[in-house]
Design a protein around this motif. Structure first.
Motif, PDB file in Angstrom:
ATOM      1  N   UNK A 179      -7.598  11.431   3.874  1.00 20.09           N
ATOM      2  CA  UNK A 179      -8.847  11.661   3.419  1.00 20.09           C
ATOM      3  C   UNK A 179      -9.299  10.149   2.943  1.00 20.09           C
ATOM      4  N   UNK A 180      -8.325   9.423   2.277  1.00 16.51           N
ATOM      5  CA  UNK A 180      -8.694   7.798   1.809  1.00 16.51           C
ATOM      6  C   UNK A 180      -8.388   7.124   2.812  1.00 16.51           C
ATOM      7  N   UNK A 181      -8.049   7.389   4.159  1.00 14.27           N
ATOM      8  CA  UNK A 181      -7.920   6.393   5.137  1.00 14.27           C
ATOM      9  C   UNK A 181      -6.653   5.504   4.836  1.00 14.27           C
ATOM     10  N   UNK A 182      -5.581   5.860   4.023  1.00 11.71           N
ATOM     11  CA  UNK A 182      -4.541   4.966   3.717  1.00 11.71           C
ATOM     12  C   UNK A 182      -3.411   4.921   5.014  1.00 11.71           C
ATOM     13  N   UNK A 183      -2.986   3.889   5.401  1.00 15.91           N
ATOM     14  CA  UNK A 183      -1.967   4.191   6.362  1.00 15.91           C
ATOM     15  C   UNK A 183      -0.471   4.124   5.794  1.00 15.91           C
ATOM     16  N   UNK A 184       0.200   5.185   6.064  1.00 15.25           N
ATOM     17  CA  UNK A 184       1.513   5.530   5.492  1.00 15.25           C
ATOM     18  C   UNK A 184       2.514   5.074   6.689  1.00 15.25           C
ATOM     19  N   UNK A 185       3.398   4.222   6.256  1.00 13.29           N
ATOM     20  CA  UNK A 185       4.634   4.049   7.602  1.00 13.29           C
ATOM     21  C   UNK A 185       5.945   4.355   6.946  1.00 13.29           C
ATOM     22  N   UNK A 186       6.606   5.349   7.686  1.00 21.36           N
ATOM     23  CA  UNK A 186       7.837   5.439   7.174  1.00 21.36           C
ATOM     24  C   UNK A 186       8.947   4.993   7.916  1.00 21.36           C
ATOM     25  N   UNK A 187       9.982   4.493   7.567  1.00 25.72           N
ATOM     26  CA  UNK A 187      11.014   3.781   8.076  1.00 25.72           C
ATOM     27  C   UNK A 187      12.326   4.206   7.768  1.00 25.72           C
ATOM     28  N   UNK A 188      13.300   4.299   8.833  1.00 28.77           N
ATOM     29  CA  UNK A 188      14.791   4.510   8.316  1.00 28.77           C
ATOM     30  C   UNK A 188      15.661   3.221   8.133  1.00 28.77           C
ATOM     31  N   UNK A 189      15.237   2.323   8.599  1.00 27.35           N
ATOM     32  CA  UNK A 189      15.622   1.067   8.776  1.00 27.35           C
ATOM     33  C   UNK A 189      15.267  -0.073   8.305  1.00 27.35           C
ATOM     34  N   UNK A 190      15.663  -0.829   7.364  1.00 26.14           N
ATOM     35  CA  UNK A 190      15.022  -1.927   6.809  1.00 26.14           C
ATOM     36  C   UNK A 190      14.125  -2.737   7.822  1.00 26.14           C
ATOM     37  N   UNK A 191      15.112  -3.360   8.695  1.00 30.29           N
ATOM     38  CA  UNK A 191      14.480  -4.478   9.563  1.00 30.29           C
ATOM     39  C   UNK A 191      13.560  -4.009  10.666  1.00 30.29           C
ATOM     40  N   UNK A 192      13.366  -2.567  10.677  1.00 31.77           N
ATOM     41  CA  UNK A 192      12.287  -2.136  11.545  1.00 31.77           C
ATOM     42  C   UNK A 192      10.862  -2.376  10.648  1.00 31.77           C
ATOM     43  N   UNK A 193      10.983  -2.192   9.366  1.00 31.77           N
ATOM     44  CA  UNK A 193       9.780  -2.249   8.684  1.00 31.77           C
ATOM     45  C   UNK A 193       9.145  -3.511   8.631  1.00 31.77           C
ATOM     46  N   UNK A 194      10.421  -4.436   8.445  1.00 28.61           N
ATOM     47  CA  UNK A 194       9.939  -5.924   8.446  1.00 28.61           C
ATOM     48  C   UNK A 194       9.252  -6.468   9.589  1.00 28.61           C
ATOM     49  N   UNK A 195       9.851  -5.813  10.681  1.00 27.71           N
ATOM     50  CA  UNK A 195       9.405  -6.157  12.249  1.00 27.71           C
ATOM     51  C   UNK A 195       8.065  -5.742  12.331  1.00 27.71           C
ATOM     52  N   UNK A 196       7.693  -4.753  11.964  1.00 26.39           N
ATOM     53  CA  UNK A 196       6.723  -3.984  12.517  1.00 26.39           C
ATOM     54  C   UNK A 196       5.256  -4.746  11.509  1.00 26.39           C
ATOM     55  N   UNK A 197       5.619  -5.240  10.143  1.00 26.76           N
ATOM     56  CA  UNK A 197       4.517  -6.202   9.635  1.00 26.76           C
ATOM     57  C   UNK A 197       4.795  -7.505  10.107  1.00 26.76           C
ATOM     58  N   UNK A 198       5.625  -7.911  10.443  1.00 29.19           N
ATOM     59  CA  UNK A 198       5.702  -9.430  11.008  1.00 29.19           C
ATOM     60  C   UNK A 198       4.828  -9.165  12.398  1.00 29.19           C
ATOM     61  N   UNK A 199       5.207  -8.187  13.379  1.00 30.83           N
ATOM     62  CA  UNK A 199       4.429  -7.987  14.644  1.00 30.83           C
ATOM     63  C   UNK A 199       2.967  -7.770  14.328  1.00 30.83           C
ATOM     64  N   UNK A 200       2.388  -6.925  13.351  1.00 30.53           N
ATOM     65  CA  UNK A 200       0.985  -6.850  13.082  1.00 30.53           C
ATOM     66  C   UNK A 200       0.442  -8.177  12.615  1.00 30.53           C
ATOM     67  N   UNK A 201       1.144  -8.955  11.961  1.00 32.42           N
ATOM     68  CA  UNK A 201       0.753 -10.292  11.442  1.00 32.42           C
ATOM     69  C   UNK A 201       0.299 -11.139  12.486  1.00 32.42           C
TER      70      UNK A 201
END
Ligand code: GTP
Length: 648
Positions: free
Chosen positions: A520-542
């Protein structure tokens, strides 16, 4: 001079309203009661009269008597007011009847009435701001005579590999009590050591990061720091950091010159290097205690501990055990079976089972306390580390624990604090998602990438937080506006929505209500199981280079109602599909108390004895998960499929 109420005027003259009414009657001015309003002219007349009779003994006497001040809340129970006024309830009730108010002993009366009565009894009244009081707690200062000596709390710091962990281990081994009890020490984040009948508390997380992050949050728990210096290596950059941290916190330093069992070491060289840092050891005329030790061989550890006690004595560490407890959270986590668990170091007062507490923005009632030996305690006095159960949520390390009067107050203070936090963190603008982050950056629409991090343990939350913040570059600053342990909740989504943040969940899932709110609020939720994957995604998005995205489509959820272990087939969970459907080909995720325990595939889906392709809401089924048997009653099995989606 204007119109005035009788009681106000009486107050002005320092007499009771009754006396004033009598005077007024003598003057032929009739008033009904103390709340009556006097006309301007009458006020003037009375004023004149009192000016003349200024030497009236009665008035002087009253004026000399300093009026006692009391605070009365918006509403007050008759009985409580009587206590405040040092009168019996019947005296007070009589007075109220005289004023035309019928009230019983347990009845609440308004401030206005209470004020009149109080004035009648010769008290000066101030309105108590109840709201203010609920908003936060003032911790009362102790009287010097109530203070008793308390054990010291020690942190071990030093350069990497100089032997912090080994030293803590060696110290714990000297713990006679532990040996006698034959117990196994429990990891609760701090431990106690008993030497010469005295206690020393050690914080178990070595290094100055913990020390500093606590301080950054306004909490100072350490009384003494032991700085470990390896004799074969001498003072190194992190040794200097540790010295500086201790100094800026005004914490006395004891140096443990470690690894003296090694050949070809030069203790004097270490002492010289210490002197270069402004730490002159006692033997050379300074005031710094340096003890040569070998953590490995357990050599001289006793002397080191004796020195800690000596410094503690000089420091005159004191606390008042006979008051409500105040402490600091040193570790906290969401325990799969026990819920939020926090290790709290009681710094003052005594914490008891059943106490209502406020911890940061959480609240709770202390349900159980477990000490470093895994023993259940009923009470924990000053300088005792205890693990406590019974909190509403997982607090943050560094949060202060305060015992309050009751649950209601605890809850209201915690909620107030949460509200404040939310307001502080609020910075509304357009919603951001990782997918369009780059576009927004290019257009210069975004300068800060706000992130809410939730994870299953404090350690990984901190790790994710730090790694993410390091991704900041010239275009965009990555800011973790909130980091916490536990499932992603509605309040996380609201925070993210309000501050235009994305949510990163590490090993945790959004609760159902949070998921729908996020949509409803249009909030992007990303869930990860591995730390570096989260970092990688944010880095790639940037960089605008996110991989083709697979969007998860939730199919349904099933609740585990019973568990059967079948030889050859592993664990079969008897489930009830609570929403959507579960299909045989779906991917599944096992969630326990909001924490993802396992992700994988189904190995069988059955209705009664038959294998089926899908089971829909409202039906029961038997589920087994591929290569996974740790299923428990109450677990939630989430089924989903992955679908590739086009980037906008
Ligand atoms: N010879 C000798 N070796 C020691 C002594 N104390 C520690 N060591 C060794 O030094 C190494 C580092 O010790 P740790 O206790 O892990 O050091 P640390 O400071 O906790 O290290 P980090 O946690 O990585 O910063 C290990 O190989 C230990 O066995 C000692 O007194 N004598």
């Amino acid at each position: 001079m204007t119109k005035m109420r009788v009681y106000k005027l009486a107050q002005e003259f320092g007499i009771t309203s009754k006396e004033l009414i009598e005077k007024l009657q003598q003057l032929g001015i009739n008033v009904i009661n103390h709340m009556s309003t006097l006309e301007e002219d009458d006020v003037k007349v009375v004023m004149e009269l009192f000016k003349e009779s200024n030497n009236n003994e009665k008035i002087n006497e009253k004026e000399e008597e300093a009026m006692q001040k009391i605070k009365i809340a918006d509403k007050v129970v008759v009985q409580d007011l009587a206590k405040l006024l040092q009168k019996t309830p019947s005296e007070l009730i009589t007075k109220l009847i005289q004023l035309g108010i019928m009230a019983t002993i347990n009845q609440e009366i308004d401030f206005d009435i209470a004020e009149i009565v109080a004035l009648e009894f010769g008290y000066e009244v101030e309105k108590e701001d109840t709201k203010e009081e609920q908003e936060d707690i003032l911790i009362p200062e102790d009287k010097p005579e109530d203070l008793l000596p308390r054990p010291p709390i020690v942190t071990v710091m030093g350069h990497v590999d100089h032997g912090k962990t080994s030293l803590l281990d060696a110290i714990r081994k000297t713990n006679v009590t532990a040996k006698e009890a034959g117990g196994i020490t429990q990891h609760i984040g701090a431990s106690e050591v008993h030497i010469n009948g005295k206690k020393i508390v050690f914080l178990d997380t070595p290094g100055h990061e913990a020390f500093t992050s606590m301080r950054a949050r306004g909490a100072q728990v350490t009384d003494i720091s032991i700085i470990v210096v390896a004799a074969d290596d001498g003072i190194m950059p992190q040794t200097i950091e540790a010295i500086n941290h201790s100094r800026s916190a005004n914490v006395p330093i004891i140096v443990a010159i470690n690894k003296i069992d090694k050949p070809n070491i030069n203790i004097d060289r270490v002492k010289q290097e210490l002197a270069d840092q402004g730490l002159l050891v006692e033997e050379w005329g300074g005031d710094v205690i340096a003890v040569p030790v070998s953590a490995l061989k357990g050599e001289n550890i006793d002397t080191l501990l004796e020195m800690v006690l000596l410094v503690a004595e000089i420091e005159e560490l004191k606390a008042n055990p006979n008051r409500k407890a105040v402490g600091t959270v040193i570790e906290a986590q969401l325990d799969k079976g026990r819920g939020p668990v926090a290790t709290v170091l009681v710094q003052n007062g005594t914490l008891k089972i059943g106490d209502s507490v406020v911890v940061g923005a959480c609240y709770g009632k202390v349900r159980a306390m477990i000490n470093y030996m895994g023993k259940r305690l009923k009470e924990a006095g000053p300088s005792t580390p205890v693990e406590i159960l019974g909190l509403s949520e997982v607090p943050q390390s560094g949060d202060q624990l305060i015992v309050v009067e009751n649950d209601k107050i605890a809850r209201s203070i915690a909620e107030n604090r949460k509200e404040k936090l939310r307001e502080e963190q609020m910075k509304a603008s357009t919603k951001v998602s990782l997918d369009d982050l780059f576009k927004q950056m290019e257009k210069g629409e975004i300068k800060d990438l706000n992130i809410v991090v939730k994870g299953d343990v404090q350690g990984s939350v901190q790790a994710v937080k730090q790694s993410l913040e390091k991704l900041s570059n010239n275009e965009v600053a990555v800011k973790v506006i909130h980091a916490g342990v536990g499932a992603i909740t509605e309040s996380d989504v609201m925070l993210a929505s309000a501050s235009n943040a994305i949510i990163i969940g590490f090993n945790v899932r959004p609760v159902t209500s949070a998921q729908s709110l996020a949509q409803k609020e249009n909030v992007d939720i990303r869930t990860y199981r591995i730390i570096y994957k989260a970092i990688e995604d944010v880095q790639a998005a940037m960089k605008g280079m996110l991989d083709p995205e697979y969007e998860e489509q939730e199919l349904g959820k099933a609740e585990v109602r019973a568990v059967f272990r079948i030889s050859g087939a592993g664990t079969v969970a008897g489930c009830y599909v609570t929403n959507g459907k579960i299909t045989r080909s779906a991917k599944v995720r096992l969630v326990r108390d909001g924490v993802v325990i396992h992700e994988g595939e189904l190995s069988s889906l059955k209705r009664f004895k038959d294998d089926v392709k899908e089971v829909t809401q409202g039906y029961e089924c038997g589920i087994s998960i591929e290569n996974f048997n740790d299923i428990k009653e109450g677990d939630i099995i989430e089924a989903y499929i992955l679908k590739e989606i086009d980037r906008k």
